[in-house]
Write a protein that holds these residues in place. Structure first.
Motif, PDB file in Angstrom:
ATOM      1  N   PRO A  11      38.851  -0.418  23.317  1.00  0.00           N
ATOM      2  CA  PRO A  11      37.437  -0.206  22.974  1.00  0.00           C
ATOM      3  C   PRO A  11      36.647  -1.522  23.011  1.00  0.00           C
ATOM      4  N   LEU A  12      35.366  -1.432  23.345  1.00  0.00           N
ATOM      5  CA  LEU A  12      34.530  -2.605  23.575  1.00  0.00           C
ATOM      6  C   LEU A  12      34.534  -3.599  22.417  1.00  0.00           C
ATOM      7  N   GLU A  13      34.337  -3.140  21.203  1.00  0.00           N
ATOM      8  CA  GLU A  13      34.289  -4.069  20.064  1.00  0.00           C
ATOM      9  C   GLU A  13      35.603  -4.833  19.904  1.00  0.00           C
ATOM     10  N   LYS A  14      36.717  -4.154  20.069  1.00  0.00           N
ATOM     11  CA  LYS A  14      38.024  -4.817  19.980  1.00  0.00           C
ATOM     12  C   LYS A  14      38.195  -5.811  21.120  1.00  0.00           C
ATOM     13  N   ARG A  15      37.758  -5.437  22.317  1.00  0.00           N
ATOM     14  CA  ARG A  15      37.849  -6.323  23.480  1.00  0.00           C
ATOM     15  C   ARG A  15      37.065  -7.611  23.231  1.00  0.00           C
ATOM     16  N   ILE A  16      35.862  -7.467  22.677  1.00  0.00           N
ATOM     17  CA  ILE A  16      35.033  -8.641  22.406  1.00  0.00           C
ATOM     18  C   ILE A  16      35.677  -9.520  21.340  1.00  0.00           C
ATOM     19  N   ARG A  17      36.197  -8.928  20.302  1.00  0.00           N
ATOM     20  CA  ARG A  17      36.850  -9.715  19.245  1.00  0.00           C
ATOM     21  C   ARG A  17      38.084 -10.452  19.782  1.00  0.00           C
ATOM     22  N   ASN A  18      38.889  -9.765  20.577  1.00  0.00           N
ATOM     23  CA  ASN A  18      40.082 -10.399  21.159  1.00  0.00           C
ATOM     24  C   ASN A  18      39.687 -11.556  22.082  1.00  0.00           C
ATOM     25  N   ALA A  19      38.689 -11.313  22.910  1.00  0.00           N
ATOM     26  CA  ALA A  19      38.232 -12.341  23.841  1.00  0.00           C
ATOM     27  C   ALA A  19      37.614 -13.522  23.092  1.00  0.00           C
ATOM     28  N   ALA A  20      36.850 -13.250  22.051  1.00  0.00           N
ATOM     29  CA  ALA A  20      36.206 -14.307  21.271  1.00  0.00           C
ATOM     30  C   ALA A  20      37.246 -15.193  20.591  1.00  0.00           C
ATOM     31  N   GLU A  21      38.305 -14.594  20.112  1.00  0.00           N
ATOM     32  CA  GLU A  21      39.386 -15.360  19.484  1.00  0.00           C
ATOM     33  C   GLU A  21      40.003 -16.333  20.497  1.00  0.00           C
ATOM     34  N   ARG A  22      40.274 -15.847  21.692  1.00  0.00           N
ATOM     35  CA  ARG A  22      40.848 -16.698  22.741  1.00  0.00           C
ATOM     36  C   ARG A  22      39.857 -17.776  23.187  1.00  0.00           C
ATOM     37  N   LYS A  26      40.446 -21.805  23.081  1.00  0.00           N
ATOM     38  CA  LYS A  26      40.435 -22.553  24.343  1.00  0.00           C
ATOM     39  C   LYS A  26      39.330 -23.609  24.391  1.00  0.00           C
ATOM     40  N   TYR A  27      38.111 -23.265  23.931  1.00  0.00           N
ATOM     41  CA  TYR A  27      36.964 -24.149  24.086  1.00  0.00           C
ATOM     42  C   TYR A  27      36.500 -24.828  22.796  1.00  0.00           C
ATOM     43  N   GLY A  28      37.081 -24.439  21.659  1.00  0.00           N
ATOM     44  CA  GLY A  28      36.764 -25.114  20.406  1.00  0.00           C
ATOM     45  C   GLY A  28      35.455 -24.722  19.751  1.00  0.00           C
ATOM     46  N   ARG A  29      34.847 -23.655  20.218  1.00  0.00           N
ATOM     47  CA  ARG A  29      33.639 -23.134  19.570  1.00  0.00           C
ATOM     48  C   ARG A  29      33.551 -21.629  19.782  1.00  0.00           C
ATOM     49  N   LYS A  30      32.763 -20.989  18.930  1.00  0.00           N
ATOM     50  CA  LYS A  30      32.631 -19.534  19.011  1.00  0.00           C
ATOM     51  C   LYS A  30      31.614 -19.154  20.084  1.00  0.00           C
ATOM     52  N   PRO A  31      31.885 -18.098  20.840  1.00  0.00           N
ATOM     53  CA  PRO A  31      30.895 -17.625  21.810  1.00  0.00           C
ATOM     54  C   PRO A  31      29.737 -16.956  21.084  1.00  0.00           C
ATOM     55  N   THR A  32      28.578 -16.963  21.727  1.00  0.00           N
ATOM     56  CA  THR A  32      27.399 -16.321  21.134  1.00  0.00           C
ATOM     57  C   THR A  32      26.830 -15.226  22.022  1.00  0.00           C
ATOM     58  N   LEU A  33      27.382 -15.095  23.241  1.00  0.00           N
ATOM     59  CA  LEU A  33      26.854 -14.124  24.200  1.00  0.00           C
ATOM     60  C   LEU A  33      27.999 -13.441  24.930  1.00  0.00           C
ATOM     61  N   ALA A  34      27.905 -12.130  25.060  1.00  0.00           N
ATOM     62  CA  ALA A  34      28.882 -11.355  25.824  1.00  0.00           C
ATOM     63  C   ALA A  34      28.133 -10.513  26.852  1.00  0.00           C
ATOM     64  N   LEU A  35      28.463 -10.711  28.121  1.00  0.00           N
ATOM     65  CA  LEU A  35      27.906  -9.880  29.189  1.00  0.00           C
ATOM     66  C   LEU A  35      28.879  -8.745  29.454  1.00  0.00           C
ATOM     67  N   ILE A  51      27.893 -12.044  18.059  1.00  0.00           N
ATOM     68  CA  ILE A  51      27.905 -12.260  19.512  1.00  0.00           C
ATOM     69  C   ILE A  51      26.964 -11.230  20.115  1.00  0.00           C
ATOM     70  N   ALA A  52      25.877 -11.700  20.720  1.00  0.00           N
ATOM     71  CA  ALA A  52      24.890 -10.798  21.318  1.00  0.00           C
ATOM     72  C   ALA A  52      25.474 -10.124  22.554  1.00  0.00           C
ATOM     73  N   LEU A  53      25.223  -8.831  22.706  1.00  0.00           N
ATOM     74  CA  LEU A  53      25.698  -8.081  23.868  1.00  0.00           C
ATOM     75  C   LEU A  53      24.535  -7.879  24.835  1.00  0.00           C
ATOM     76  N   ARG A  54      24.801  -8.177  26.106  1.00  0.00           N
ATOM     77  CA  ARG A  54      23.787  -7.968  27.144  1.00  0.00           C
ATOM     78  C   ARG A  54      24.424  -7.284  28.341  1.00  0.00           C
TER      79      ARG A  54
END
Length: 75
Positions: A11-22, A26-35, A51-54
């Motif tokens: 599901p989308l929300e779980k996908r975003i949370r999993n991706a945000a954790e990674r 990897k990059y040392g900061r939290k994402p703020t935008l998800a396309l 995390i804003a969804l667009r």
């Protein structure tokens, strides 16, 4: 802008949370935008964990592109 493409068949929300954790590991900061593919934004919130969804037609279904939205600088 650093972007990270994440593909996962959950599901989308779980996908975003999993991706945000990674992304954060990897990059040392939290994402703020998800396309996300527009087909997957139907009946979804406008953001997940601040995390804003667009919608972006170039993003495949079951994928998400995470990044940090650039702030506009005053001239």
């Amino acid at each position: 802008m650093i972007g990270m493409l994440w593909q996962e068949n959950v599901p989308l929300e779980k996908r975003i949370r999993n991706a945000a954790e990674r992304y954060e590991k990897k990059y040392g900061r939290k994402p703020t935008l998800a396309l996300v593919n527009p087909k997957q934004l139907v009946n979804q919130p406008s953001e997940v964990d601040k995390i804003a969804l667009r919608a972006d037609r170039q993003i495949a279904v079951n994928c998400v592109m995470l990044s940090v939205e650039q702030e506009a600088k005053a001239i």
